[in-house]
Scaffold this motif. Structure first.
Motif, short mmCIF file in Angstrom:
data_model
loop_
_atom_site.label_atom_id
_atom_site.label_comp_id
_atom_site.label_asym_id
_atom_site.label_seq_id
_atom_site.Cartn_x
_atom_site.Cartn_y
_atom_site.Cartn_z
N ASP A 129 54.18 -3.93 10.06
CA ASP A 129 55.50 -3.98 9.44
C ASP A 129 56.02 -5.40 9.32
OD1 ASP A 129 55.51 -1.28 9.15
OD2 ASP A 129 56.79 -0.86 10.88
N GLU A 130 55.78 -6.21 10.34
CA GLU A 130 56.27 -7.58 10.32
C GLU A 130 55.57 -8.40 9.23
OE1 GLU A 130 56.55 -11.48 13.30
OE2 GLU A 130 56.01 -9.50 14.08
N GLU A 131 54.25 -8.21 9.10
CA GLU A 131 53.50 -8.94 8.09
C GLU A 131 53.87 -8.48 6.68
OE1 GLU A 131 49.42 -9.84 10.66
OE2 GLU A 131 49.69 -7.91 9.64
N LEU A 132 54.05 -7.18 6.51
CA LEU A 132 54.45 -6.67 5.21
C LEU A 132 55.82 -7.20 4.82
CD1 LEU A 132 53.99 -4.89 2.75
CD2 LEU A 132 54.85 -2.94 4.07
N GLU A 133 56.74 -7.24 5.80
CA GLU A 133 58.07 -7.80 5.54
C GLU A 133 57.97 -9.25 5.11
OE1 GLU A 133 61.52 -9.24 8.43
OE2 GLU A 133 61.30 -7.05 8.44
N ALA A 134 57.07 -10.01 5.75
CA ALA A 134 56.91 -11.42 5.41
C ALA A 134 56.36 -11.57 3.99
CB ALA A 134 55.99 -12.09 6.42
N VAL A 135 55.36 -10.77 3.63
CA VAL A 135 54.77 -10.86 2.30
C VAL A 135 55.80 -10.49 1.24
CG1 VAL A 135 53.02 -9.88 0.76
CG2 VAL A 135 52.43 -10.46 3.12
N VAL A 136 56.57 -9.43 1.48
CA VAL A 136 57.60 -9.02 0.53
C VAL A 136 58.65 -10.11 0.40
CG1 VAL A 136 59.44 -7.36 0.08
CG2 VAL A 136 57.21 -6.54 0.86
N SER A 137 59.08 -10.68 1.54
CA SER A 137 60.11 -11.72 1.51
C SER A 137 59.63 -12.94 0.74
CB SER A 137 60.48 -12.12 2.94
OG SER A 137 61.07 -11.03 3.63
N ARG A 138 58.41 -13.38 1.00
CA ARG A 138 57.87 -14.53 0.28
C ARG A 138 57.78 -14.24 -1.22
NH1 ARG A 138 51.78 -16.36 1.51
NH2 ARG A 138 51.42 -14.40 0.37
N ALA A 139 57.36 -13.03 -1.58
CA ALA A 139 57.28 -12.67 -3.00
C ALA A 139 58.66 -12.68 -3.65
CB ALA A 139 56.63 -11.30 -3.16
N MET A 140 59.68 -12.24 -2.92
CA MET A 140 61.04 -12.26 -3.47
C MET A 140 61.49 -13.69 -3.74
SD MET A 140 62.81 -9.27 -1.14
CE MET A 140 64.42 -9.40 -1.93
N VAL A 141 61.21 -14.60 -2.81
CA VAL A 141 61.57 -16.00 -3.00
C VAL A 141 60.85 -16.57 -4.22
CG1 VAL A 141 61.42 -18.31 -1.99
CG2 VAL A 141 62.09 -16.37 -0.57
#
Length: 518
Positions: free
Chosen positions: A62-74
Motif C-alpha cells: 500500500d505504501e509503495e502504491l501510494e508513492a507511485v500514484v503520488s509521483r504520477a499525480m505530480v
C-alpha cells in the motif's frame, strides 16, 4: 483536409511502454482511498523525478502504491499545468476479474434500446442480424480496456494481464487525468445522446487524456523512471499480434476519438496553449467531423435533417425510454462503414488500405492519428437522421437520411454505397433498389437521392420497403443504371459508450489489432 499525423518514436501499441522503465508487479487488495488534507499523504511531498527502490519480487504494498500514484499525480500536474484537489482511489485487477466484475459497464439495455442499437449497427454494416450489439461491445471492452475512471465513485481501476499483473504508469497517468477532468469540469455534464455527439465529446475528453499520456510517456526512460509491464523491447511479430476482437466494426467506431482526438487537442495546444484546450470544455465539439477535419471546429455546425414517419400499420417506430427516438450517426460512422471490409479479408475492399492508414507500411506508426476517418465517401457530410422501426412479428427496418454539402458529395457516397452493397453480396433489383439474399445484412435496400440528400431505407424484403417508408417504392424501370453498364462500382484493389458508469481507455488490443491489419 486532414491534419498531418504526429509522428512519435513510440510504437503505436497505444501504451505498452515496453522497456521504458522499471517493472514491478502489483499487489492486490483494497484501493488506496482518496486523501485530502492529510499532510503525511500529500502527493506534493513527492517530486516528478523521484526514483523508488521497489523489489520486483515483493510487488507493491500500500505504501509503495501510494508513492507511485503520488509521483504520477505530480508528473501529470507538471505536464498539464494543473493541480489536483485530492488523490483518487486506485486499484489494479486482473483481466479475468475485470471481465467478471465490470462486464458491459452497466445494466442490460431495454428490449427497445437493444433493438434500436442493433438496427443502427446493421445500417452501418458493422454488426449483422445475428449479432447483439450490446454483447459485442461488452466483449470488445473485456479484451481491450486497460484502465478506466468511474465518475460515480471517483475510483481508478487499472486492468493488467497475467496472474501477477504489473503497473503500467502511463495508463495510470491517463486515468488520473480523467479524475482531474471530472473534478474540474464534471464528466457527467458531457452527455450527448447521439452516436455522432458521443464521438465528438469523447474526441475532446479522451483526446486530451491520450495527449497528456503521450507527453508523459515521452519522458519515461528519458527524464523519469516509470513503472511498466515487462517486455523485451522488441517489436511484436505476427505471432504476437492480438486475436480478433469480438466485433471489429464496432471497435473501429469506438476507437475514433482515441485516434483523432489527440491530434485535435494537440493542434489547439500548439496554437493556443493549455488555456485554449481548457476553453474547449466550455464549447466542446458537437460532431465527430469537428474533431476529424482541420478547420471544422467550431463553425462547421451540423445541418438539421428532417425525416417524417410514413410507415404501414404493421410497423412501429422504435422509441426507447431514456434516449432520443432517433440518432445522428456522423462522419466517423460513415467512414467506419466503408472501412470495415478491409478487416474482413474477403472480396474487394471499398476503401484502399493506403487511404485508411496515414503512414507507409515500413514506417513507424504514430501514437495517434494513425487512421484516416475522413474517407472520400464521408467527405462533405453535413448532417443525418436515423429512425429504426419494428414489425409486429419482430423484424426490424430503418430509414437513414444523410445531407451533404453538394450533389457531388451525395453522388460520391452513392458510388461507395453501391460498392459496399456488392461487397456484402447484394445485387440490384431495380435502379434504386438492392437485395442481399444471405448473411447478416440480408434484406432489401432502397436508395433515393435528391440534390444533396440521400435516403436509405431497409426492410426484410423488397415488398416491405414502402411499408417501412412510403417513399421507398422501387423504381419499376430498368434495374441497372445505364451509366454502370450492368456492373456495380468496383472497389479498390489495394492490399490491405457514451460514458455510462466509466470513461475507459481503449488501449493495447484496439491499437495493435487495428494497425496490425495493414
Amino acid at each position: 483536409m486532414r491534419r498531418p499525423a504526429v509522428v512519435s518514436a513510440v510504437l503505436f501499441v497505444a501504451v505498452t511502454a515496453a522497456a521504458l522503465g522499471f517493472v514491478g508487479p502489483i499487489a492486490f487488495g483494497d484501493p488506496v482511498e482518496a486523501q485530502q488534507g492529510d499532510e503525511e499523504a500529500d502527493w506534493r511531498e513527492y517530486d516528478a523525478d523521484d526514483e523508488f527502490e521497489i523489489d520486483e519480487a515483493d510487488g507493491l504494498n500500500d505504501e509503495e502504491l501510494e508513492a507511485v500514484v503520488s509521483r504520477a499525480m505530480v508528473r501529470v500536474e507538471e505536464i498539464r499545468g494543473i493541480e489536483f484537489e485530492e488523490r483518487p482511489p486506485v486499484t489494479v485487477i486482473t483481466r479475468s476479474e475485470f471481465q467478471e466484475e465490470y462486464a458491459g459497464f452497466g445494466a442490460e439495455p431495454t428490449e427497445e434500446a437493444a433493438a434500436f442499437e442493433n438496427a443502427k449497427y446493421r445500417a452501418l454494416f458493422l454488426a449483422g442480424e445475428d449479432v447483439n450489439a450490446a454483447e459485442a461491445r461488452a466483449e470488445n471492452q473485456g479484451t481491450s480496456v486497460m484502465g478506466f475512471y468511474e465518475p460515480s465513485t471517483g475510483e481508478i481501476v487499472l486492468v493488467a494481464e497475467g496472474d501477477q499483473p504489473r503497473m503500467n504508469e502511463t495508463i495510470l497517468a491517463h486515468e488520473l487525468y480523467h479524475a482531474y477532468q471530472d473534478e474540474r469540469w464534471g464528466l457527467a455534464n458531457y452527455d450527448a445522446a447521439t452516436q455522432d455527439g458521443r464521438n465528438a465529446e469523447l474526441g475532446l475528453i479522451e483526446g486530451d487524456a491520450v495527449y497528456v499520456e503521450t507527453l508523459y510517456d515521452r519522458r519515461c526512460g528519458e527524464e523519469w523512471e516509470c513503472l511498466s509491464p515487462p517486455g523485451d523491447g522488441t517489436e511484436p511479430g505476427e505471432a504476437d499480434r492480438p486475436d480478433r476482437p469480438a466485433n471489429v466494426g464496432i471497435l473501429l467506431l469506438d476507437f475514433q476519438p482515441y485516434d483523432d482526438g489527440p491530434v485535435f487537442v494537440e493542434s489547439i495546444h500548439e496554437n493556443e496553449g493549455w488555456k485554449g484546450v481548457d476553453a474547449l470544455y466550455d464549447v466542446p465539439p458537437e460532431t465527430a467531423e469537428q474533431v476529424i477535419s482541420s478547420g471544422a471546429y467550431p463553425d462547421d455546425d451540423p445541418r438539421e435533417v428532417g425525416l417524417d414517419d410514413d410507415h404501414g400499420e404493421a410497423w412501429e417506430r422504435i422509441e426507447p425510454d431514456g434516449r432520443p427516438d432517433h440518432d445522428r450517426l456522423g462522419m466517423a460512422a460513415i467512414t467506419t462503414m466503408f472501412v470495415h471490409p478491409l478487416y474482413e479479408g474477403d472480396g474487394e475492399p471499398v476503401v484502399a488500405a493506403d487511404d485508411w492508414f496515414t503512414t507507409d507500411p515500413d514506417e513507424e506508426s504514430p501514437p495517434y492519428g494513425a487512421l484516416n476517418y475522413e474517407s472520400e465517401y464521408a467527405t462533405g457530410w453535413e448532417g443525418d437522421r436515423f429512425h429504426a422501426y419494428q414489425h409486429e412479428d419482430g423484424a426490424t427496418g430503418y430509414v437513414w437520411r444523410i445531407a451533404w454539402e453538394s450533389p457531388e458529395d451525395a453522388e460520391r457516397f452513392l458510388e461507395g454505397f453501391d460498392a459496399l452493397i456488392a461487397y456484402w453480396g447484394g445485387e440490384r433489383t431495380a435502379s434504386d433498389t438492392y437485395a442481399i439474399e444471405e448473411g447478416g445484412y440480408r434484406g432489401a435496400y432502397h436508395v433515393a437521392s435528391e440534390d444533396d440528400v440521400v435516403t436509405v431505407t431497409h426492410a426484410p424484403t423488397v415488398d416491405a420497403l414502402p411499408e417501412v417508408y412510403a417513399d421507398a417504392e422501387p423504381d419499376s424501370g430498368d434495374p441497372v443504371p445505364e451509366e454502370t453498364d450492368g456492373e456495380g462500382e468496383e472497389g479498390p484493389t489495394d492490399e490491405l459508450p457514451g460514458f455510462g458508469i466509466a470513461v475507459a481507455v481503449v488501449a493495447l488490443l484496439a491499437a495493435t489489432y487495428l494497425v496490425a491489419r495493414r
